[in-house]
Design an enzyme around this catalytic site. Structure first.
Site, short mmCIF file in Angstrom:
data_model
loop_
_atom_site.label_atom_id
_atom_site.label_comp_id
_atom_site.label_asym_id
_atom_site.label_seq_id
_atom_site.Cartn_x
_atom_site.Cartn_y
_atom_site.Cartn_z
N HIS A 165 0.85 -1.18 0.00
CA HIS A 165 0.00 0.00 0.00
C HIS A 165 0.88 1.23 0.00
CE1 HIS A 165 -4.06 1.70 0.69
NE2 HIS A 165 -3.35 2.75 1.06
N ASP B 154 -13.68 4.18 6.90
CA ASP B 154 -12.59 4.81 6.14
C ASP B 154 -13.11 5.38 4.83
OD1 ASP B 154 -9.77 5.45 5.59
OD2 ASP B 154 -10.15 4.15 3.88
N ARG C 283 -12.12 13.78 3.88
CA ARG C 283 -10.77 14.36 4.03
C ARG C 283 -10.27 14.89 2.70
NH1 ARG C 283 -7.57 9.65 5.54
NH2 ARG C 283 -5.79 11.03 5.52
N LYS D 92 -7.66 -0.38 7.00
CA LYS D 92 -8.03 -1.20 5.82
C LYS D 92 -7.16 -2.44 5.71
CE LYS D 92 -7.53 2.15 2.94
NZ LYS D 92 -7.66 3.54 2.56
N1 URA Z 1 -3.95 6.26 1.45
C1 URA Z 1 -4.95 5.84 2.24
O1 URA Z 1 -5.50 4.76 2.07
N2 URA Z 1 -5.34 6.65 3.21
C2 URA Z 1 -4.78 7.85 3.44
O2 URA Z 1 -5.19 8.51 4.37
C3 URA Z 1 -3.73 8.28 2.62
C4 URA Z 1 -3.33 7.46 1.61
#
Ligand code: URA
Length: 432
Positions: free
Chosen positions: A82, A161, A168, A187
């Site tokens: 990720h 999220d 956000r 996640k």
């Molecule tokens: N990637 C994500 O999944 N979440 C974030 O807050 C920033 C980058």
């Protein structure tokens, strides 16, 4: 408990209790807290930060906010990677098929563009017909059959999220260490992979602008993951310049396919091979160096490209586009940006490059915006390159020619031309 009091406590620098964090995440998930109060708390967290305990509580609450995909039916070890987000960051499109070509399972749940950064799901949707929503059965079946599936977050998966991420994105509260850590690790823990490689981007195009902050974020996420029993490693990689030459959804897919063919840009290929090496290594395929050699072999012998084509076909994408990337829909208009001076590209503000691409139509300004998949930028010169006055430094693409002047202005203001710059590393550090 009242949301008003929680916002006020954090606004005034207090430490939220586990119960308060659970109340907040529960209310985000069930829709009982309105967007303006969620956004207000995100802004308070942005300014006041969170302790490690609060960040862990937020991560676990996000993890537990939805249904878990039951991966017990997946045979074999599952690895994921990720990225914290960057400009031109199309690494997932290359590293996932490289790793899956060795029989390691990659059940990838990716995000959409966030702030000035692009997202893997938006890029994949640039491939005509590509489905990024699969039922759990389809997802697991595809991972078992071909080793790799890439989807967006389903509504039931870490729904807190999903909501927080979208808010956000449009309230300037992305670049907060606890919010990023909880978003990513919430996640990742819900997905319950065995091994996780984090690509923590650092520099002007990332949410963490300094190597020091990136190391802190990396350590926080690695610790959260290890406490939850995961094999973890984080790479701190350079985002002081876009990765590769392409920014924008279909332009980046084309560059990723070229990379899978072995003709990718040097910097992008290097970062992909390092990440894939660590993923293979965590999955038991030797030391990172040995595993990186395997990653390069999967490019050379065509097995990674074949794997990517299989995934595209399995998810309904048009395979002809992967065979011949000239078939991708082209933007209606193109505009060359010329250098105003002679010299070396000394530095660029990569975030501004991302914003220029967004202005061309490649990203969203509000949560409802539709994306122009063909919009974006092809860089002709990058940091360290010499450029003559009047030479092309980039070509802008968009269906809306009226976006060119402001994108050009942003790009030129973000490009410093002068004396030759010092070379910078692509990978700054490994946090294990
Ligand atoms: N990637 C994500 O999944 N979440 C974030 O807050 C920033 C980058």
């Amino acid at each position: 408990m009242r949301m008003y009091d929680i916002i006020k406590k954090k606004r005034d620098g207090g430490e939220l209790s586990t119960a308060e964090i659970d109340f907040f995440v529960q209310g985000v998930t069930d829709g009982s807290i309105p967007d303006y109060q969620i956004s207000a708390l995100c802004m308070a967290i942005y300014f006041r930060g969170m302790s490690v305990r609060e960040t862990c509580d937020l991560t676990f609450a996000v993890r537990d906010s939805g249904e878990k995909v039951n991966f017990s039916a997946v045979n074999g070890i599952r690895v994921d990677k990720h990225s914290t987000g960057g400009v031109g960051d199309k690494t997932s499109l290359v590293v996932a098929p490289v790793v899956a070509s060795y029989g390691i399972k990659v059940a990838k749940m990716s995000g959409r563009g966030l702030g000035h950064t692009g997202g893997t799901v938006d890029k994949l949707e640039a491939i005509e017909g590509m489905r990024t929503t699969l039922s759990d059965e389809e997802f697991i079946d595809q991972v078992n059959r071909i080793g790799l599936a890439i989807v967006g977050q389903s509504r039931q998966f870490a729904p807190a999220d999903k909501k927080l991420y979208a808010l956000r994105d449009v309230t300037a509260t992305v670049d907060s260490m606890p919010l990023i850590a909880a978003s990513i690790m919430g996640k990742k823990l819900a997905a319950d992979d065995d091994c996780i490689v984090l690509d923590v981007k650092t520099g002007s195009g990332s949410f963490m602008k300094t190597v020091e902050d990136s190391k802190k974020l990396a350590k926080l996420m690695v610790d959260i993951g290890k406490n939850a029993g995961k094999k973890m490693v984080a790479l701190i990689t350079n985002m002081d310049r876009p990765l590769g030459y392409a920014i924008g959804n279909s332009l980046e897919v084309i560059e990723a396919v070229e990379t899978l063919r072995g003709h990718g840009p040097e910097d992008f290929t290097e970062v992909c091979m390092t990440l894939a090496g660590y993923m293979l290594s965590l999955a038991g395929m030797g030391t990172p160096e040995e595993a990186e050699r395997l990653a390069r072999r999967a490019i050379q012998d065509g097995s990674a490209l074949k794997k990517f084509a299989e995934v595209v076909a399995a998810q309904g994408g048009n395979p002809a586009l992967i065979e011949n990337t000239d078939l991708f829909k082209k933007a209606a208009h193109a505009h060359a940006v010329l250098s105003p001076a002679e010299g070396y590209i000394r530095a660029v503000n990569t975030e501004a490059y991302g914003l220029a691409s967004l202005a061309l139509g490649a990203g969203r300004n509000t949560a409802e915006d539709a994306i122009d998949y063909s919009a974006g930028i092809i860089l002709k010169k990058k940091t360290g390159d010499f450029v003559k006055k009047g030479e092309e430094i980039a070509v802008l693409y968009s269906d809306r020619a009226e976006t060119f002047s402001s994108a050009e202005e942003t790009l030129l203001a973000a490009t410093e031309i002068g004396a030759r710059p010092e070379a910078e590393p692509l990978v700054y550090a490994i946090v294990e």
